[in-house]
Motif scaffolding. Structure first.
Motif, short mmCIF file in Angstrom:
data_model
loop_
_atom_site.label_atom_id
_atom_site.label_comp_id
_atom_site.label_asym_id
_atom_site.label_seq_id
_atom_site.Cartn_x
_atom_site.Cartn_y
_atom_site.Cartn_z
N UNK A 96 -2.27 1.15 -4.37
CA UNK A 96 -1.23 0.27 -4.07
C UNK A 96 -0.28 0.40 -5.05
N UNK A 97 0.98 -0.19 -4.80
CA UNK A 97 2.18 -0.11 -5.68
C UNK A 97 2.84 -1.54 -6.08
N UNK B 139 5.05 0.03 -10.93
CA UNK B 139 3.81 0.89 -11.08
C UNK B 139 2.85 1.17 -10.11
N UNK B 140 2.08 2.33 -10.03
CA UNK B 140 0.98 2.27 -9.46
C UNK B 140 -0.03 1.43 -9.99
N UNK B 141 -0.89 0.59 -9.02
CA UNK B 141 -2.00 -0.18 -9.55
C UNK B 141 -3.09 -0.01 -9.09
N UNK B 142 -4.01 -0.69 -8.86
CA UNK B 142 -5.42 -0.38 -8.27
C UNK B 142 -5.51 0.26 -6.83
N UNK B 143 -6.60 0.57 -6.42
CA UNK B 143 -6.66 1.36 -5.20
C UNK B 143 -7.41 0.16 -4.16
N UNK C 165 0.63 -1.29 0.07
CA UNK C 165 0.04 0.10 0.00
C UNK C 165 0.82 1.21 -0.15
N UNK C 166 0.47 2.26 -0.54
CA UNK C 166 1.22 3.48 -0.77
C UNK C 166 1.61 3.86 0.68
N UNK D 280 -0.49 11.19 6.22
CA UNK D 280 -0.27 10.82 4.87
C UNK D 280 -1.15 11.31 3.89
N UNK D 281 -0.87 12.21 2.85
CA UNK D 281 -1.67 12.62 2.20
C UNK D 281 -2.01 11.67 1.06
N UNK D 282 -1.61 10.37 1.00
CA UNK D 282 -2.18 9.25 -0.01
C UNK D 282 -3.69 9.06 0.21
#
Length: 334
Positions: free
Chosen positions: A270-271, A128-132, A104-105, A244-246
């Motif tokens: 997610x990353x 890559x950044x993937x889904x949330x 997770x980010x 955290x601003x994610x």
């Protein structure tokens, strides 16, 4: 949406033109039989291990599907490994136990900044950044709990020890004015154990962070949905963003778990992570598979519908692997 552009005011550039051009050249050659469609990257013929998550979560299902696609589309031979902790995924990635890790980010940000459970900055990069992920706060309807603050004096599962779920759960409790160590009776249960415990009545509620739908949650609501309810935690977003601003507003549609209405909640990306020495050509190949084989991944795991190459490079403060940047550029989204 630039959800990951900064963490507590820190910004790291995601453009390294010279390095990207070199990586594009390294990744321009097609692989042999079994290459992905279009220009492919020349990956090496070696084994890869992918750290995923708990058996009933999305990480495990998507990781298994991704490993299959990597193995069938490139010379790489990937194996997905079920794990119980995002933070341990990152720690064991750093020590070389795994080659790729889901994270997770917020956990990834702590890793590169050397904060939280990380005593020093971790040498990692992003593919890559993937889904949330969406935060699920589920309670027994008989518990009387309608907010995070109502967990005072209650029994709650905060997820596996050192997991991304535990990180979010403790931040939620703190944002609600509670001390996670003193004001609640917390247990470190994985998703399957949390579901079993709430069905048995041994806990009042639990927190889970995962993609939509999460199989373990879907099964729980299919069998016991009438005795359960979700807690709206959207009001805690401003307090969470101080950590955290994610974190951002999210919605779990009613159709996801056949609830009476949509659930307002908190979402975060997610990353896919690798070490900073992960070969650029391999990273390029894996990143291409991730997006070129999206339809196959979605067929296996609906949450993969959140894969978006236009957002793939938005991974700050975690820097992109040069090969991944090249792949994203070749896909026309760099």
């Amino acid at each position: 949406m630039a959800l990951l552009r900064s963490v507590r005011g820190r910004r790291l550039s995601i453009t390294a033109v010279g390095a990207a051009l070199l990586a594009v050249a390294a990744c321009a050659s097609p692989v042999g039989s079994g290459s992905t469609s279009g220009a492919a990257c020349e990956a090496s013929a070696r084994p890869l291990t992918i750290a995923t998550g708990s058996a009933t979560g999305v990480y495990a299902a998507l990781g298994s599907a991704l490993a299959s696609q990597i193995s069938s589309s490139t010379p790489l031979k990937a194996t997905a490994v079920q794990t119980g902790s995002t933070l341990r995924n990152v720690q064991q990635l750093s020590t070389g136990e795994y080659d790729i890790a889901f994270a997770q980010a917020d956990s990834a940000a702590d890793a590169v900044l050397g904060q939280g459970v990380f005593a020093e900055p971790q040498k990692i990069r992003a593919l890559a950044r993937i889904y949330s992920d969406y935060t699920h706060v589920i309670v027994s309807a008989a518990s009387g709990i309608t907010s995070m603050a109502d967990f005072r004096g209650k029994k709650i599962s905060v997820g596996s020890a050192s997991s991304g779920t535990e990180l979010i759960a403790n931040r939620l409790l703190t944002a609600a004015g509670l001390d996670p160590k003193k004001d609640v009776s917390s247990q470190n249960l994985d998703l399957a154990a949390s579901a079993a415990a709430i069905k048995a009545g041994s806990i009042d509620g639990f927190v889970w962070s995962g993609g939509l739908p999460t199989g373990g949650i879907a099964d729980l609501f299919a069998s016991d949905g009438a005795s359960l309810k979700f807690v709206d935690i959207s009001g805690l977003i401003p307090a969470m963003q101080k950590d955290d601003d994610v974190y951002a507003a999210g919605t779990i549609p009613a159709a996801t778990y056949k609830t009476a209405g949509d659930i307002k909640t908190i979402a975060l990306p997610n990353l896919l992570l690798v070490r900073d020495d992960f070969p650029a050509a391999d990273a390029c190949a894996v990143t291409k598979v991730l997006f070129q084989q999206k339809n196959a991944l979605v067929a296996a795991v609906p949450a993969a519908s959140g894969l978006d190459p236009k957002a793939a490079a938005d991974t700050a403060p975690v820097q992109l692997n040069d090969g991944s940047r090249a792949a994203i550029t070749q896909l026309g989204n760099g």
